[in-house]
Design a protein around this motif. Structure first.
Motif, PDB file in Angstrom:
ATOM      1  N   ARG A   1       1.314  -1.612  -0.197  1.00 26.62           N
ATOM      2  CA  ARG A   1       0.298   0.079   0.166  1.00 26.62           C
ATOM      3  C   ARG A   1       0.697   0.967   0.061  1.00 26.62           C
ATOM      4  O   ARG A   1       0.446   2.155  -0.867  1.00 26.62           O
ATOM      5  N   MET A   2       2.004   1.508   0.545  1.00 24.86           N
ATOM      6  CA  MET A   2       2.702   2.322   1.351  1.00 24.86           C
ATOM      7  C   MET A   2       3.300   2.785  -0.831  1.00 24.86           C
ATOM      8  O   MET A   2       3.473   3.743  -0.879  1.00 24.86           O
ATOM      9  N   LEU A   3       3.740   1.835  -0.993  1.00 23.17           N
ATOM     10  CA  LEU A   3       4.762   2.085  -2.425  1.00 23.17           C
ATOM     11  C   LEU A   3       3.611   2.462  -3.586  1.00 23.17           C
ATOM     12  O   LEU A   3       4.368   3.460  -3.923  1.00 23.17           O
ATOM     13  N   LEU A   4       2.255   1.666  -3.801  1.00 20.97           N
ATOM     14  CA  LEU A   4       1.686   1.929  -4.855  1.00 20.97           C
ATOM     15  C   LEU A   4       0.496   3.826  -4.346  1.00 20.97           C
ATOM     16  O   LEU A   4       0.149   4.390  -5.150  1.00 20.97           O
ATOM     17  N   ASP A   5       0.099   3.693  -3.033  1.00 18.82           N
ATOM     18  CA  ASP A   5      -0.213   4.900  -2.911  1.00 18.82           C
ATOM     19  C   ASP A   5       1.024   6.368  -2.804  1.00 18.82           C
ATOM     20  O   ASP A   5       0.782   8.022  -3.290  1.00 18.82           O
ATOM     21  N   GLY A   6       1.938   5.723  -2.999  1.00 16.70           N
ATOM     22  CA  GLY A   6       3.097   6.938  -3.882  1.00 16.70           C
ATOM     23  C   GLY A   6       3.495   6.771  -4.967  1.00 16.70           C
ATOM     24  O   GLY A   6       4.633   7.585  -5.140  1.00 16.70           O
TER      25      GLY A   6
ATOM     26  N   LYS B   1       7.651 -12.473  -4.930  1.00  9.67           N
ATOM     27  CA  LYS B   1       7.701 -11.691  -3.688  1.00  9.67           C
ATOM     28  C   LYS B   1       8.489 -10.266  -3.246  1.00  9.67           C
ATOM     29  O   LYS B   1       8.291  -9.197  -3.074  1.00  9.67           O
ATOM     30  N   ASP B   2       9.756 -10.834  -3.518  1.00  7.59           N
ATOM     31  CA  ASP B   2      11.351 -10.119  -3.598  1.00  7.59           C
ATOM     32  C   ASP B   2      11.085  -9.713  -4.823  1.00  7.59           C
ATOM     33  O   ASP B   2      12.733  -8.695  -5.164  1.00  7.59           O
ATOM     34  N   ALA B   3      10.196  -8.561  -5.935  1.00  9.19           N
ATOM     35  CA  ALA B   3      10.873  -8.573  -7.365  1.00  9.19           C
ATOM     36  C   ALA B   3      10.843  -6.737  -6.196  1.00  9.19           C
ATOM     37  O   ALA B   3      10.173  -6.032  -5.773  1.00  9.19           O
ATOM     38  N   ARG B   4      11.907  -6.016  -7.227  1.00  9.97           N
ATOM     39  CA  ARG B   4      11.767  -4.253  -6.726  1.00  9.97           C
ATOM     40  C   ARG B   4      10.455  -3.898  -7.114  1.00  9.97           C
ATOM     41  O   ARG B   4       9.517  -4.295  -7.990  1.00  9.97           O
ATOM     42  N   PRO B   5      10.654  -2.612  -6.196  1.00  8.89           N
ATOM     43  CA  PRO B   5       9.682  -1.871  -6.977  1.00  8.89           C
ATOM     44  C   PRO B   5       8.977  -1.940  -8.169  1.00  8.89           C
ATOM     45  O   PRO B   5       8.293  -1.300  -8.640  1.00  8.89           O
TER      46      PRO B   5
END
Length: 218
Positions: free
Chosen positions: A18-23, A104-108
């Motif tokens: 969520r933090m990644l996508l919301d940003g 799951k360990d893919a880069r952002p």
């Protein structure tokens, strides 16, 4: 705006996504689910573009949830998240109708690119890797005894293109094989997908295997 539903039974994992996508500009998280049954309900309520789907969850797992979401005819596409790149869950997820998978360990940046690709209708699995998956888990599976009637709707060229897709060929490779332009190949691929009722190339590969057009390699 690409809308995303996050499905994972680990709160910290959901928080990180969520933090990644919301940003990320152009991304919007419409909700979170911690189990498969909850995910199915939330897809009906929120109609997201993409579901980030964990596999191993209590109760209804991610495979069954994916199957129910895609069977409902929703435009929502499912991106499987897994720990192992060639486990049986990935294969089962693709057969259930997922449009691809990521580790799951893919880069952002890989996760963001994967979500955008799936939302636009592409698959997030390389053709060669799809072939490896099919070969790995269909060695002991016989093709369908009776051919699917949808095969009969394909022209000779379309059938050849379907076989090439099943073999893991890219559009460029198909164009070279049959001396066609890539734009012509894209048209053939589009017609093949429409005629066999496949959501994407991954489903076309599975269809080709199921109907004996391609055999697993030893």
């Amino acid at each position: 705006m690409t809308t995303v539903l996050i499905v994972d039974d680990q709160p910290l994992q959901r928080m990180g996504f969520r933090m990644l996508l919301d940003g990320t500009p152009g991304m919007s998280v419409v909700g979170e689910a911690s189990a498969g049954a909850e995910a199915v309900r939330m897809v009906e309520q929120t109609r997201p573009d993409v579901v980030l789907m964990d596999v191993r969850m209590p109760g209804m797992d991610g495979i069954e949830a994916t199957r129910r979401i895609t069977a409902a005819g929703s435009r929502t596409r499912v991106l499987i998240l897994t720990t192992f790149d060639l486990d049986e869950y990935v294969y089962a997820g693709l057969r259930a109708g997922a449009s691809g998978f990521l580790l799951k360990d893919a880069r952002p940046e890989e996760l963001i690119a994967g979500i955008r690709a799936v939302a636009s209708g592409d698959s997030v699995v390389a053709p060669s890797l799809t072939r490896k998956l099919m070969d790995a888990y269909l060695q002991e599976t016989a093709p369908t005894a009776r051919a699917d009637p949808r095969l009969g709707t394909l022209s000779e060229r379309e059938r050849e293109v379907l076989e090439a897709i099943g073999q893991g060929a890219t559009n460029t490779e198909i164009a070279e094989r049959f001396t066609l332009t890539e734009s012509t190949v894209k048209k053939h691929v589009g017609r093949v997908l429409a005629k066999i009722g496949a959501r994407d190339r991954i489903q076309a590969v599975i269809f080709a295997y199921d109907n004996g057009l391609v055999e697993p390699r030893a």
